[in-house]
Scaffold this motif. Structure first.
Motif, PDB file in Angstrom:
ATOM      1  N   ILE A  89       0.851  -1.179   0.000  1.00 30.53           N
ATOM      2  CA  ILE A  89       0.000   0.000   0.000  1.00 30.53           C
ATOM      3  C   ILE A  89       0.887   1.229   0.000  1.00 30.53           C
ATOM      4  CG2 ILE A  89      -1.934  -1.112   1.178  1.00 30.53           C
ATOM      5  CD1 ILE A  89      -1.014   0.167   3.759  1.00 30.53           C
ATOM      6  N   ASN A  90       0.420   2.295  -0.653  1.00 29.94           N
ATOM      7  CA  ASN A  90       1.233   3.504  -0.702  1.00 29.94           C
ATOM      8  C   ASN A  90       0.928   4.412   0.479  1.00 29.94           C
ATOM      9  OD1 ASN A  90      -1.133   5.010  -1.336  1.00 29.94           O
ATOM     10  ND2 ASN A  90      -0.893   4.456  -3.507  1.00 29.94           N
ATOM     11  N   ALA A  91       1.653   5.521   0.575  1.00 28.92           N
ATOM     12  CA  ALA A  91       1.513   6.418   1.722  1.00 28.92           C
ATOM     13  C   ALA A  91       0.116   7.014   1.805  1.00 28.92           C
ATOM     14  CB  ALA A  91       2.562   7.533   1.635  1.00 28.92           C
ATOM     15  N   SER A  92      -0.457   7.365   0.655  1.00 25.49           N
ATOM     16  CA  SER A  92      -1.794   7.960   0.639  1.00 25.49           C
ATOM     17  C   SER A  92      -2.839   6.984   1.159  1.00 25.49           C
ATOM     18  CB  SER A  92      -2.146   8.402  -0.778  1.00 25.49           C
ATOM     19  OG  SER A  92      -3.465   8.907  -0.834  1.00 25.49           O
ATOM     20  N   GLN A  93      -2.746   5.725   0.713  1.00 19.01           N
ATOM     21  CA  GLN A  93      -3.694   4.711   1.180  1.00 19.01           C
ATOM     22  C   GLN A  93      -3.516   4.451   2.678  1.00 19.01           C
ATOM     23  OE1 GLN A  93      -2.420   1.698  -1.636  1.00 19.01           O
ATOM     24  NE2 GLN A  93      -4.345   1.864  -2.788  1.00 19.01           N
ATOM     25  N   ALA A  94      -2.271   4.463   3.140  1.00 15.00           N
ATOM     26  CA  ALA A  94      -2.005   4.235   4.562  1.00 15.00           C
ATOM     27  C   ALA A  94      -2.657   5.317   5.414  1.00 15.00           C
ATOM     28  CB  ALA A  94      -0.495   4.199   4.819  1.00 15.00           C
ATOM     29  N   VAL A  95      -2.535   6.573   4.972  1.00 17.44           N
ATOM     30  CA  VAL A  95      -3.139   7.677   5.716  1.00 17.44           C
ATOM     31  C   VAL A  95      -4.656   7.544   5.738  1.00 17.44           C
ATOM     32  CG1 VAL A  95      -3.520  10.171   5.732  1.00 17.44           C
ATOM     33  CG2 VAL A  95      -1.230   9.264   5.319  1.00 17.44           C
ATOM     34  N   GLU A  96      -5.248   7.146   4.609  1.00 17.43           N
ATOM     35  CA  GLU A  96      -6.712   7.013   4.538  1.00 17.43           C
ATOM     36  C   GLU A  96      -7.211   5.900   5.456  1.00 17.43           C
ATOM     37  OE1 GLU A  96      -8.669   7.142   0.700  1.00 17.43           O
ATOM     38  OE2 GLU A  96      -6.851   7.932  -0.207  1.00 17.43           O
ATOM     39  N   VAL A  97      -6.480   4.792   5.506  1.00 16.71           N
ATOM     40  CA  VAL A  97      -6.884   3.689   6.384  1.00 16.71           C
ATOM     41  C   VAL A  97      -6.840   4.130   7.848  1.00 16.71           C
ATOM     42  CG1 VAL A  97      -6.245   1.402   7.246  1.00 16.71           C
ATOM     43  CG2 VAL A  97      -6.220   1.850   4.788  1.00 16.71           C
ATOM     44  N   VAL A  98      -5.751   4.797   8.242  1.00 13.46           N
ATOM     45  CA  VAL A  98      -5.632   5.259   9.624  1.00 13.46           C
ATOM     46  C   VAL A  98      -6.720   6.279   9.946  1.00 13.46           C
ATOM     47  CG1 VAL A  98      -4.168   6.521  11.243  1.00 13.46           C
ATOM     48  CG2 VAL A  98      -3.163   4.788   9.759  1.00 13.46           C
ATOM     49  N   ASP A  99      -7.026   7.155   8.988  1.00 18.26           N
ATOM     50  CA  ASP A  99      -8.073   8.158   9.204  1.00 18.26           C
ATOM     51  C   ASP A  99      -9.431   7.497   9.444  1.00 18.26           C
ATOM     52  OD1 ASP A  99      -8.994  10.974   9.194  1.00 18.26           O
ATOM     53  OD2 ASP A  99     -10.106  10.318   7.430  1.00 18.26           O
ATOM     54  N   GLN A 100      -9.731   6.455   8.693  1.00 17.39           N
ATOM     55  CA  GLN A 100     -10.977   5.724   8.903  1.00 17.39           C
ATOM     56  C   GLN A 100     -11.005   5.074  10.287  1.00 17.39           C
ATOM     57  OE1 GLN A 100     -12.540   3.435   5.316  1.00 17.39           O
ATOM     58  NE2 GLN A 100     -10.424   3.773   4.690  1.00 17.39           N
ATOM     59  N   TYR A 101      -9.861   4.537  10.692  1.00 22.87           N
ATOM     60  CA  TYR A 101      -9.766   3.900  12.001  1.00 22.87           C
ATOM     61  C   TYR A 101      -9.997   4.918  13.117  1.00 22.87           C
ATOM     62  CZ  TYR A 101      -7.614   1.604  16.039  1.00 22.87           C
ATOM     63  OH  TYR A 101      -7.364   1.082  17.279  1.00 22.87           O
ATOM     64  N   VAL A 102      -9.377   6.091  13.013  1.00 25.19           N
ATOM     65  CA  VAL A 102      -9.540   7.135  14.018  1.00 25.19           C
ATOM     66  C   VAL A 102     -11.003   7.526  14.147  1.00 25.19           C
ATOM     67  CG1 VAL A 102      -9.022   9.537  14.584  1.00 25.19           C
ATOM     68  CG2 VAL A 102      -7.197   8.044  13.771  1.00 25.19           C
ATOM     69  N   ASN A 103     -11.660   7.755  13.004  1.00 20.97           N
ATOM     70  CA  ASN A 103     -13.062   8.138  13.030  1.00 20.97           C
ATOM     71  C   ASN A 103     -13.937   7.034  13.629  1.00 20.97           C
ATOM     72  OD1 ASN A 103     -13.577  10.855  11.695  1.00 20.97           O
ATOM     73  ND2 ASN A 103     -12.198   9.917  10.216  1.00 20.97           N
ATOM     74  N   ALA A 104     -13.608   5.774  13.320  1.00 22.06           N
ATOM     75  CA  ALA A 104     -14.385   4.657  13.860  1.00 22.06           C
ATOM     76  C   ALA A 104     -14.257   4.588  15.376  1.00 22.06           C
ATOM     77  CB  ALA A 104     -13.917   3.342  13.230  1.00 22.06           C
ATOM     78  N   VAL A 105     -13.048   4.797  15.895  1.00 20.88           N
ATOM     79  CA  VAL A 105     -12.838   4.757  17.342  1.00 20.88           C
ATOM     80  C   VAL A 105     -13.651   5.845  18.033  1.00 20.88           C
ATOM     81  CG1 VAL A 105     -11.150   5.107  19.180  1.00 20.88           C
ATOM     82  CG2 VAL A 105     -10.580   3.666  17.222  1.00 20.88           C
ATOM     83  N   TYR A 106     -13.602   7.047  17.478  1.00 21.42           N
ATOM     84  CA  TYR A 106     -14.318   8.152  18.117  1.00 21.42           C
ATOM     85  C   TYR A 106     -15.828   7.968  18.045  1.00 21.42           C
ATOM     86  CZ  TYR A 106     -10.426  11.105  19.337  1.00 21.42           C
ATOM     87  OH  TYR A 106      -9.318  11.603  19.948  1.00 21.42           O
TER      88      TYR A 106
END
Length: 511
Positions: free
Chosen positions: A38-55
């Motif tokens: 996975i590239n850097a852009s995809q990595a950031v998007e995955v983490v962003d989804q995870y952060v939003n899911a946690v909150y």
């Protein structure tokens, strides 16, 4: 609701990953990114989804749970408003409090070997030169622990000495926070009314001295705050609290009341216990890992309790309680006796730097912090680092373990990633120690008096002149018979397992 380690498949498909490239958990995530899947852009998007899911999944309990929105220091609470207009700084210049505690000056501590100092010794302990060195490091405040009754008699030796110390610190450009401490030998004659008189006297003193920016109470008893307010209505007051009391703070609205958080991580068995060199390294890894989590309660108190946080104690590089091993109530879990292994070790230096950076970043999310001590009484600063010196800012800085204190924005990278998982022994990071024998890929273990290995080397085969007699004549018939016998044994074992493991029917395997 998703756990901290598992990712739903939609996280991967949204960023364009195929069904064969989905990321099921955080462990796979890091490996996939490292491998270039996975590239850097995809990595950031995955983490962003995870952060939003946690909150989103923890929002309902966030207001009552200091760790409800924790994400290992990666995310922050936003859109928090103050109902009282509480300022977000204790200092007049609005800067972060970067303090060091003058440990042992007026209250016996490890810095003085547990001994009380005379007022003449106090004056010699911290001098003008010390205050100048503090300022050069980036310190802008000193924290002084004093007995509750220190100001009850304004003409007493202690009150006079405190005034002289504050004046010298002010000349160097340092502000001060006074921390009131209840004496251990309090008698029945010291009634609540007497304590209130002591608090009022201290508040009057703090209000009158321009160098004092805050007064910390000895406990969170509400009546103590009332005593302060009877003589100083706008004096910033710090209320002591530990991590276990975060959800129990209750004070009337007051925009000049702040939380003084104790972040000490060496007061529990989990925080100090280790019994060998590998355990020592794993314990350091543990302390590095949990430090960034403290960002959550710091921001929670400010957001939901309208009480900004100042870290009053617990900021140092100690990961054990070995400085107290000669005390009667010391609990020995095997954590002491191997400190020399860390002295010249590159591994320990890197991880102590990591721990210091993580603490600086995390504690900078509140009003500021105070390092546990400046120096040891009678110590000139020379010599190697010791367990006690790991709690002293002067010695930690001199050893190159402290990141710059001036620019806290540069500290954010410390909590972006977990600590380096490189605590295996026997590698090039292990401090060299005399070894009576060459252990090859292992290391000499003083405890057992022999070599130790992560993966023991295979035994050296003894030379033989001919093959094993039992293997002679092993033709096709013998090999077939052995294969059939093995298949039968495997079948029987499989049936036995199914018989006794049937209790798992109907349950799902946890991710």
């Amino acid at each position: 609701m998703h756990s901290c380690l598992s990712f739903p498949e939609v996280f991967s498909t949204i960023v364009g990953l195929g069904s064969n490239d989905t990321i099921p958990d955080s462990a796979t995530f890091t490996r996939s990114f490292a491998a270039g899947s996975i590239n850097a852009s995809q990595a950031v998007e995955v983490v962003d989804q995870y952060v939003n899911a946690v909150y989103k999944t923890s929002a309902e309990g966030a207001s009552s749970n200091p760790y409800g929105c924790d994400l290992g220091g990666l995310a922050t609470l936003q859109n928090c408003t103050s109902s009282t207009g509480t300022p977000r700084s204790l200092r007049k210049d609005k800067d972060l409090v970067k303090s060091v505690t003058l440990s042992g000056a007026f209250i016996p501590s490890f810095a003085t070997g547990g001994e009380a100092l005379t007022m003449d010794e106090v004056k010699q302990f911290h001098t003008d030169k010390d205050f100048e060195e503090m300022v050069k490091l980036g310190v802008n405040t000193i924290q002084i622990l004093v007995p509750c009754d220190a100001f009850y008699t304004s003409t007493g030796d202690m009150a006079v000495t405190i005034t002289q110390l504050l004046n010298e610190a002010a000349k160097a450009g340092l502000s001060a926070i006074i921390v009131l401490v209840e004496p251990d030998d309090t008698t029945d004659k010291v009634t609540a009314e007497v304590v209130d008189d002591h608090i009022r006297a201290a508040a009057a003193y703090a209000k009158s001295d321009p160098a004092v920016i805050a007064l910390q109470l000895p406990s969170s008893t509400p009546s103590l705050l009332s005593s302060v307010r009877s003589v100083a209505t706008k004096l910033p007051v710090l209320v002591p609290v530990n991590k276990g009391e975060l959800g129990m703070i209750s004070f009337p609205p007051d925009k000049h009341v702040f939380a003084a958080l104790d972040t000490d991580a060496t007061s529990s068995v989990a925080g100090v216990a280790s019994s060998d060199s590998v355990g020592d390294r794993m314990k350091m890894f543990y302390h590095e890992s949990i430090t960034c989590i403290d960002r959550s309660p710091i921001e929670w108190l400010s957001c939901y309790q309208d009480m900004p946080v100042y870290v009053t104690s617990g900021f140092d590089l100690a990961i054990d309680d070995c400085i107290s091993q000669n005390e009667e109530d010391f609990k020995d879990y095997g954590q002491c006796g191997r400190f020399d292994e860390t002295t010249d070790s590159g591994w320990w230096k890197r991880h102590r730097q990591s721990l210091a950076g993580r603490q600086l970043f995390t504690y900078s999310k509140g009003l500021g912090y105070s390092f546990s001590a400046w120096k040891l009484y009678g110590d000139d600063g020379s010599g190697d680092i010791t367990p006690a010196k790991l709690k002293c800012l002067r010695d930690v800085a001199a050893a190159g373990l402290l990141p710059p204190m001036e620019d806290t924005n540069e500290l954010g990278t410390f909590c972006l990633n977990g600590p380096a998982n490189d605590f295996a022994m026997g590698d090039e990071t292990f401090a060299p120690t005399p070894a009576p024998v060459d252990c090859g890929f292992g290391w000499w273990n003083e405890t057992i008096g022999d070599c130790s290995y992560w993966i023991p080397p295979p035994p050296t085969p003894a030379p033989t002149k001919e093959s094993c007699p039992s293997c002679k004549g092993g033709g096709a018939r013998e090999m077939s018979l052995a294969a059939v016998t093995g298949a039968v044994v495997a079948l029987v074992l499989n049936l036995v397992v199914k018989k006794f493991m049937r209790g798992n029917d109907g349950y799902e395997v946890l991710p």
